[in-house]
Design a protein around this motif. Sequence first.
Motif, PDB file in Angstrom:
ATOM      1  N   ARG A  90      37.246 -13.276  10.386  1.00 51.05           N
ATOM      2  CA  ARG A  90      37.051 -11.881  10.799  1.00 51.05           C
ATOM      3  C   ARG A  90      36.789 -10.947   9.621  1.00 51.05           C
ATOM      4  O   ARG A  90      36.276  -9.844   9.807  1.00 51.05           O
ATOM      5  CB  ARG A  90      38.282 -11.383  11.553  1.00 51.05           C
ATOM      6  CG  ARG A  90      39.487 -11.087  10.658  1.00 51.05           C
ATOM      7  CD  ARG A  90      40.726 -10.763  11.415  1.00 51.05           C
ATOM      8  NE  ARG A  90      41.252 -11.934  12.089  1.00 51.05           N
ATOM      9  CZ  ARG A  90      42.371 -11.935  12.812  1.00 51.05           C
ATOM     10  NH1 ARG A  90      43.062 -10.814  12.946  1.00 51.05           N
ATOM     11  NH2 ARG A  90      42.807 -13.022  13.398  1.00 51.05           N
ATOM     12  N   MET A  91      37.156 -11.377   8.415  1.00 48.55           N
ATOM     13  CA  MET A  91      37.077 -10.478   7.270  1.00 48.55           C
ATOM     14  C   MET A  91      35.650 -10.002   6.975  1.00 48.55           C
ATOM     15  O   MET A  91      35.419  -8.802   6.806  1.00 48.55           O
ATOM     16  CB  MET A  91      37.699 -11.125   6.044  1.00 48.55           C
ATOM     17  CG  MET A  91      39.158 -11.537   6.239  1.00 48.55           C
ATOM     18  SD  MET A  91      40.196 -10.209   6.895  1.00 48.55           S
ATOM     19  CE  MET A  91      40.165  -9.082   5.521  1.00 48.55           C
ATOM     20  N   PRO A  92      34.650 -10.910   6.891  1.00 47.84           N
ATOM     21  CA  PRO A  92      33.287 -10.402   6.670  1.00 47.84           C
ATOM     22  C   PRO A  92      32.785  -9.532   7.813  1.00 47.84           C
ATOM     23  O   PRO A  92      32.006  -8.599   7.599  1.00 47.84           O
ATOM     24  CB  PRO A  92      32.446 -11.678   6.520  1.00 47.84           C
ATOM     25  CG  PRO A  92      33.270 -12.770   7.100  1.00 47.84           C
ATOM     26  CD  PRO A  92      34.691 -12.382   6.877  1.00 47.84           C
ATOM     27  N   ALA A  93      33.256  -9.826   9.041  1.00 50.61           N
ATOM     28  CA  ALA A  93      32.849  -9.004  10.180  1.00 50.61           C
ATOM     29  C   ALA A  93      33.392  -7.594  10.044  1.00 50.61           C
ATOM     30  O   ALA A  93      32.653  -6.602  10.194  1.00 50.61           O
ATOM     31  CB  ALA A  93      33.332  -9.646  11.483  1.00 50.61           C
ATOM     32  N   PHE A  94      34.684  -7.473   9.748  1.00 49.50           N
ATOM     33  CA  PHE A  94      35.276  -6.146   9.581  1.00 49.50           C
ATOM     34  C   PHE A  94      34.715  -5.433   8.351  1.00 49.50           C
ATOM     35  O   PHE A  94      34.535  -4.211   8.372  1.00 49.50           O
ATOM     36  CB  PHE A  94      36.795  -6.248   9.485  1.00 49.50           C
ATOM     37  CG  PHE A  94      37.477  -6.482  10.807  1.00 49.50           C
ATOM     38  CD1 PHE A  94      36.990  -5.895  11.963  1.00 49.50           C
ATOM     39  CD2 PHE A  94      38.601  -7.290  10.894  1.00 49.50           C
ATOM     40  CE1 PHE A  94      37.601  -6.108  13.185  1.00 49.50           C
ATOM     41  CE2 PHE A  94      39.226  -7.499  12.112  1.00 49.50           C
ATOM     42  CZ  PHE A  94      38.727  -6.911  13.260  1.00 49.50           C
ATOM     43  N   ALA A  95      34.443  -6.186   7.289  1.00 47.80           N
ATOM     44  CA  ALA A  95      33.857  -5.576   6.089  1.00 47.80           C
ATOM     45  C   ALA A  95      32.495  -4.978   6.420  1.00 47.80           C
ATOM     46  O   ALA A  95      32.157  -3.868   5.983  1.00 47.80           O
ATOM     47  CB  ALA A  95      33.740  -6.608   4.974  1.00 47.80           C
ATOM     48  N   PHE A  96      31.711  -5.714   7.205  1.00 47.65           N
ATOM     49  CA  PHE A  96      30.391  -5.219   7.609  1.00 47.65           C
ATOM     50  C   PHE A  96      30.513  -3.979   8.489  1.00 47.65           C
ATOM     51  O   PHE A  96      29.801  -2.988   8.301  1.00 47.65           O
ATOM     52  CB  PHE A  96      29.629  -6.321   8.349  1.00 47.65           C
ATOM     53  CG  PHE A  96      28.320  -5.870   8.938  1.00 47.65           C
ATOM     54  CD1 PHE A  96      27.230  -5.639   8.130  1.00 47.65           C
ATOM     55  CD2 PHE A  96      28.198  -5.669  10.306  1.00 47.65           C
ATOM     56  CE1 PHE A  96      26.019  -5.211   8.679  1.00 47.65           C
ATOM     57  CE2 PHE A  96      27.003  -5.244  10.862  1.00 47.65           C
ATOM     58  CZ  PHE A  96      25.902  -5.015  10.033  1.00 47.65           C
ATOM     59  N   LEU A  97      31.445  -4.019   9.464  1.00 45.46           N
ATOM     60  CA  LEU A  97      31.623  -2.880  10.360  1.00 45.46           C
ATOM     61  C   LEU A  97      32.097  -1.647   9.603  1.00 45.46           C
ATOM     62  O   LEU A  97      31.675  -0.522   9.901  1.00 45.46           O
ATOM     63  CB  LEU A  97      32.613  -3.240  11.465  1.00 45.46           C
ATOM     64  CG  LEU A  97      32.149  -4.307  12.463  1.00 45.46           C
ATOM     65  CD1 LEU A  97      33.250  -4.619  13.460  1.00 45.46           C
ATOM     66  CD2 LEU A  97      30.886  -3.872  13.183  1.00 45.46           C
ATOM     67  N   ILE A  98      32.979  -1.855   8.632  1.00 44.74           N
ATOM     68  CA  ILE A  98      33.444  -0.731   7.817  1.00 44.74           C
ATOM     69  C   ILE A  98      32.294  -0.164   7.001  1.00 44.74           C
ATOM     70  O   ILE A  98      32.132   1.057   6.874  1.00 44.74           O
ATOM     71  CB  ILE A  98      34.595  -1.174   6.894  1.00 44.74           C
ATOM     72  CG1 ILE A  98      35.856  -1.430   7.723  1.00 44.74           C
ATOM     73  CG2 ILE A  98      34.892  -0.115   5.835  1.00 44.74           C
ATOM     74  CD1 ILE A  98      36.995  -2.039   6.931  1.00 44.74           C
ATOM     75  N   ALA A  99      31.465  -1.058   6.453  1.00 47.92           N
ATOM     76  CA  ALA A  99      30.337  -0.606   5.624  1.00 47.92           C
ATOM     77  C   ALA A  99      29.362   0.246   6.422  1.00 47.92           C
ATOM     78  O   ALA A  99      28.940   1.314   5.967  1.00 47.92           O
ATOM     79  CB  ALA A  99      29.623  -1.819   5.014  1.00 47.92           C
ATOM     80  N   ILE A 100      29.014  -0.219   7.626  1.00 46.04           N
ATOM     81  CA  ILE A 100      28.047   0.559   8.410  1.00 46.04           C
ATOM     82  C   ILE A 100      28.685   1.834   8.956  1.00 46.04           C
ATOM     83  O   ILE A 100      27.994   2.840   9.170  1.00 46.04           O
ATOM     84  CB  ILE A 100      27.437  -0.273   9.558  1.00 46.04           C
ATOM     85  CG1 ILE A 100      28.515  -0.738  10.544  1.00 46.04           C
ATOM     86  CG2 ILE A 100      26.669  -1.456   9.014  1.00 46.04           C
ATOM     87  CD1 ILE A 100      27.942  -1.481  11.749  1.00 46.04           C
ATOM     88  N   THR A 101      30.001   1.797   9.175  1.00 47.07           N
ATOM     89  CA  THR A 101      30.689   3.018   9.601  1.00 47.07           C
ATOM     90  C   THR A 101      30.648   4.048   8.490  1.00 47.07           C
ATOM     91  O   THR A 101      30.334   5.222   8.719  1.00 47.07           O
ATOM     92  CB  THR A 101      32.149   2.710   9.982  1.00 47.07           C
ATOM     93  OG1 THR A 101      32.166   1.798  11.072  1.00 47.07           O
ATOM     94  CG2 THR A 101      32.874   3.982  10.378  1.00 47.07           C
ATOM     95  N   VAL A 102      30.982   3.599   7.283  1.00 48.62           N
ATOM     96  CA  VAL A 102      30.950   4.506   6.135  1.00 48.62           C
ATOM     97  C   VAL A 102      29.537   5.028   5.900  1.00 48.62           C
ATOM     98  O   VAL A 102      29.335   6.179   5.517  1.00 48.62           O
ATOM     99  CB  VAL A 102      31.480   3.789   4.873  1.00 48.62           C
ATOM    100  CG1 VAL A 102      31.278   4.643   3.629  1.00 48.62           C
ATOM    101  CG2 VAL A 102      32.961   3.468   5.029  1.00 48.62           C
ATOM    102  N   ALA A 103      28.559   4.188   6.151  1.00 51.60           N
ATOM    103  CA  ALA A 103      27.161   4.588   5.943  1.00 51.60           C
ATOM    104  C   ALA A 103      26.661   5.557   7.004  1.00 51.60           C
ATOM    105  O   ALA A 103      25.578   6.116   6.879  1.00 51.60           O
ATOM    106  CB  ALA A 103      26.261   3.356   5.900  1.00 51.60           C
ATOM    107  N   GLY A 104      27.421   5.720   8.074  1.00 52.92           N
ATOM    108  CA  GLY A 104      27.031   6.701   9.075  1.00 52.92           C
ATOM    109  C   GLY A 104      26.618   6.146  10.415  1.00 52.92           C
ATOM    110  O   GLY A 104      26.359   6.907  11.343  1.00 52.92           O
TER     111      GLY A 104
END
Length: 202
Positions: free
Chosen positions: A44-58
């Motif tokens: 789940r870690m890369p999945a959550f990392a990706f979701l956090i990244a796109i969230t931060v990106a807007g």
Amino acid sequence: MTAWELFIPACFALNCAPGPNNMLAFSNGARLGAYRALAGGMGRMPAFAFLIAITVAGLGAILAASATAFLVIKIVGAIYLVYVGIQILMKARALAEMQALDASIAALMRRDFSIAITNPKAIAIFTAFFPQFIVEGAPIWPQLAVMGLAFLVMEVVAVCLYVAGGALLGRFIASNRVFVQLNRLVGAALVFAGGSMALSRH
């Protein structure tokens, strides 16, 4: 209290919530032992990392503003959760009889990743949760990045706790019947989570 002192316990509570990924980690811990379950839970870690990244990106703001985009992602995630839940329900007995070598770490990680990446509520949580702890007047991007990193670290701790709980249970259970019921509980929880996600308006 500072924003950080408020963020840590609130975030950890989210990490430890008995969601689909955590319940899967608990079941794997009881069925396969701590090592394989912990390795699989890292999917789940890369999945959550990706979701956090796109969230931060807007992207989180875009999805929040676009009802159609959010609905599509929500339905896809809901369908996948229901599918996985039904598969576990149908194969509850076979899964309970599996030996540790029958489940590869790669397969466990893929399942954990798939459940995490198709959960649009993660984006909604990150979008709604992180801004509550932004300190006005300070640079925003570094704050979001640190909160995202802290979330991932605490997620690892949550995985360890659920896996340890499952592994501890597994050491005291000799009957496959209990594992069958546990698998059915996990499957039903996934179906319920998927159905709830599909019916949720938020």
